[in-house]
Design a protein around this motif. Structure first.
Motif, PDB file in Angstrom:
ATOM      1  N   ALA A   1       7.752  12.305   0.634  1.00  0.00           N
ATOM      2  CA  ALA A   1       8.422  11.026   0.888  1.00  0.00           C
ATOM      3  C   ALA A   1       7.464   9.863   0.643  1.00  0.00           C
ATOM      4  N   ALA A   2       7.969   8.811  -0.012  1.00  0.00           N
ATOM      5  CA  ALA A   2       7.145   7.616  -0.247  1.00  0.00           C
ATOM      6  C   ALA A   2       7.181   6.736   0.993  1.00  0.00           C
ATOM      7  N   VAL A   3       6.036   6.259   1.408  1.00  0.00           N
ATOM      8  CA  VAL A   3       5.961   5.367   2.573  1.00  0.00           C
ATOM      9  C   VAL A   3       5.088   4.153   2.232  1.00  0.00           C
ATOM     10  N   ASP A   4       5.318   3.080   2.971  1.00  0.00           N
ATOM     11  CA  ASP A   4       4.450   1.905   2.867  1.00  0.00           C
ATOM     12  C   ASP A   4       3.551   1.869   4.097  1.00  0.00           C
ATOM     13  N   ILE A   5       2.287   1.490   3.894  1.00  0.00           N
ATOM     14  CA  ILE A   5       1.340   1.451   5.012  1.00  0.00           C
ATOM     15  C   ILE A   5       1.291   0.042   5.594  1.00  0.00           C
ATOM     16  N   VAL A   6       1.448  -0.048   6.881  1.00  0.00           N
ATOM     17  CA  VAL A   6       1.401  -1.348   7.553  1.00  0.00           C
ATOM     18  C   VAL A   6      -0.020  -1.632   8.034  1.00  0.00           C
TER      19      VAL A   6
ATOM     20  N   SER B   1       0.802  -1.222   0.000  1.00  0.00           N
ATOM     21  CA  SER B   1       0.000   0.000   0.000  1.00  0.00           C
ATOM     22  C   SER B   1       0.836   1.275   0.000  1.00  0.00           C
ATOM     23  N   PRO B   2       1.406   1.637  -1.138  1.00  0.00           N
ATOM     24  CA  PRO B   2       2.238   2.833  -1.158  1.00  0.00           C
ATOM     25  C   PRO B   2       1.429   4.113  -0.987  1.00  0.00           C
ATOM     26  N   ALA B   3       2.024   5.071  -0.325  1.00  0.00           N
ATOM     27  CA  ALA B   3       1.402   6.385  -0.147  1.00  0.00           C
ATOM     28  C   ALA B   3       2.519   7.414  -0.080  1.00  0.00           C
ATOM     29  N   HIS B   4       2.152   8.690  -0.164  1.00  0.00           N
ATOM     30  CA  HIS B   4       3.137   9.760  -0.047  1.00  0.00           C
ATOM     31  C   HIS B   4       2.780  10.680   1.113  1.00  0.00           C
ATOM     32  N   VAL B   5       3.798  11.213   1.737  1.00  0.00           N
ATOM     33  CA  VAL B   5       3.574  12.160   2.837  1.00  0.00           C
ATOM     34  C   VAL B   5       3.165  13.506   2.231  1.00  0.00           C
ATOM     35  N   ARG B   6       2.030  14.007   2.681  1.00  0.00           N
ATOM     36  CA  ARG B   6       1.511  15.277   2.174  1.00  0.00           C
ATOM     37  C   ARG B   6       2.013  16.425   3.049  1.00  0.00           C
TER      38      ARG B   6
ATOM     39  N   PHE C   1      -2.807   8.917  -0.915  1.00  0.00           N
ATOM     40  CA  PHE C   1      -2.680   7.516  -1.299  1.00  0.00           C
ATOM     41  C   PHE C   1      -2.497   7.380  -2.794  1.00  0.00           C
ATOM     42  N   ASP C   2      -1.512   6.549  -3.180  1.00  0.00           N
ATOM     43  CA  ASP C   2      -1.158   6.421  -4.595  1.00  0.00           C
ATOM     44  C   ASP C   2      -2.186   5.631  -5.376  1.00  0.00           C
TER      45      ASP C   2
END
Lengths: 170, 284
Positions: free
Chosen positions: A56-61, A28-33, A86-87
């Protein structure tokens, strides 16, 4: 002799890259807004667990209430939901949110007629069905009893303003 | 006479020019009345009638209009024939309604027999959830989140205020309908049904989200359950069964962000599954 050996190595490479892709897709990739600190726990006053930059790109756990557990490189911590964009469709978060997924299966979701703008425009009034609503309506007393039997405990909470200030409104 | 003829179209232009029909942007009736050039200009009568509607008689008119609009919707999708589920939804909904300020409402709740994914509130306290949405709810917290959003619309008279404003505009140019209660009732049902198809202003939807989150939390439910529902809607984006819902509401992602940004510390503290969460399955 060499050929079969090469084939098996190739097969391992293909399998592992497939697994890797599947792993990335599930993360579940997402970016910090909005940049800022990560929390070590899903609470505003928890200890900081590093900081993330905007973009920054982050993965959601997982998600817990209004918080999302994210990983980004060596960083590992919690962010408020509104600090992320969310990407993908974001449906993966629903699957990751523990205990909140699935459906009640009490009644089927599919089959029968739809209800869209054209259906509404051509509908003939069904007054009998409106009258019948009173037959299943319940009293405030019955509803209160039902709430107590479910172990629900009321809370005193003020209405909210639109901004992120969390201020009360009368 | 000249003034009178000129002013009614001017008023109509003013009302039409109001960019948003949400209650927050409704023109203040008193200030409108004061700006009118003279009190006996016909316009004063219309304003007077509208004021009557917001006074003591209003709750009855609102309920009657809501029933007329619900009848149209039920003509397209009737309530599900399952009294156990209908009773259950009424118990959950009626308990939530105890948490709002309005006490002049006869609350009635129903699941509509349609695969479409939606929920609606009609003026006067009829609240419906479609079978398509109900079947996707995982627990009572999520059902409470959906019902509380609709209860918030009724509590703030979101739909009723828009309908009244549109009625004022329509009646200003139609003396025949103005003088005939039967025609006026049909006009209101028409306006209400069109409003369901077109949707409220987005600010009214965001307000109902915030209020609903508070109402559900006050009743003892998980304050973050509406976010779980939004995630489900997001996953259904592009599905034909969600077309009307998506065309009449802000995107689930925007709603999640707005809810999270607005949540106070006490709302956040209520983001835990309720003791009654699993009860939705008991509705068989």
């Amino acid at each position: 002799m060499r050929l079969p050996g090469f084939k098996s190595v190739q097969a391992v490479v293909i399998i592992s890259s497939t697994l890797l892709c599947a792993g990335v897709a599930m993360a579940s990739p997402a970016h910090v807004r909005v940049a800022g600190s990560l929390q070590s726990q899903p609470a505003p006053k928890a200890a900081a667990a590093g900081a993330v930059k905007a973009g920054a790109a982050v993965d959601i756990v997982e998600r817990k209430g209004f918080w999302v557990h994210v990983r980004s490189g060596a960083l590992n911590g919690w962010l408020k939901l509104d600090r992320l964009s969310f990407d993908s469709g974001g449906s993966e978060i629903a699957a990751l949110a523990s205990g909140r997924t699935g459906s009640n299966n009490v009644v089927s979701a599919s089959g029968g007629r739809g209800l869209d703008a054209s259906d509404l425009a051509s509908a003939q009034p069904d007054i009998a069905s409106v009258s019948a609503l009173a037959r299943v309506a319940v009293s405030e007393v019955a509803a209160e009893k039902f709430a107590k039997s479910g172990g629900l405990k009321t809370r005193r909470i003020g209405y909210l303003q639109a901004s992120g200030s969390g201020k009360r409104r009368p | 006479m000249k003034k009178r003829k000129l002013f009614v179209p001017l008023l109509m232009a003013h009302l039409i020019a109001v960019p948003s029909l949400a209650h927050a942007q409704l023109p203040d009736l008193d200030s409108l009345g004061k700006s009118a050039p003279g009190k006996d200009n016909g316009l004063g009568n219309i304003l007077g009638q509208l004021k009557d509607l917001t006074g003591g008689q209003s709750a009855k008119d609102e309920a009657r209009s809501g029933e007329a609009i619900a009848a149209r919707v039920f003509g397209a999708a009737a309530p599900l024939r399952n009294s156990a589920v209908q009773s259950y939804v009424n118990l959950v909904g009626r308990n939530l309604a105890r948490q709002v300020e309005r006490k002049d409402v006869q609350w009635r709740f129903a699941i509509l027999d349609t695969p479409s994914v939606n929920a609606m509130a009609f003026p006067g306290g009829i609240v419906v959830v479609t079978r398509g949405l109900y079947a996707r709810l995982a627990n009572e917290d999520e059902l409470a989140a959906v019902l509380a959003h609709e209860i918030a619309h009724v509590n703030r008279r979101h739909q009723w205020k828009v309908i009244q404003q549109q009625k004022l505009v329509a009646l200003a140019g139609d003396a025949v309908t103005r003088g005939d209660p039967g025609r006026s009732a049909i006009l209101v049902a028409d306006l209400g049904t069109k409003l369901i198809a077109r949707g409220l202003d987005k600010s009214a939807e965001f307000e109902a989200d915030r209020d609903g989150m508070v109402i559900a939390a006050r009743a003892g439910y998980d304050s973050s359950a509406l976010i779980s529902v939004m995630e489900k809607l997001k996953a259904l984006s592009g599905d034909a069964d969600t077309a009307l819902l998506f065309s009449t509401h802000p995107s689930p992602q925007d709603r999640i962000a707005a809810l999270t940004a607005a949540a106070s510390a006490e709302v956040e503290a209520a983001a835990v599954p309720s003791a009654a969460a699993a009860r939705i399955r008991a509705a068989h």
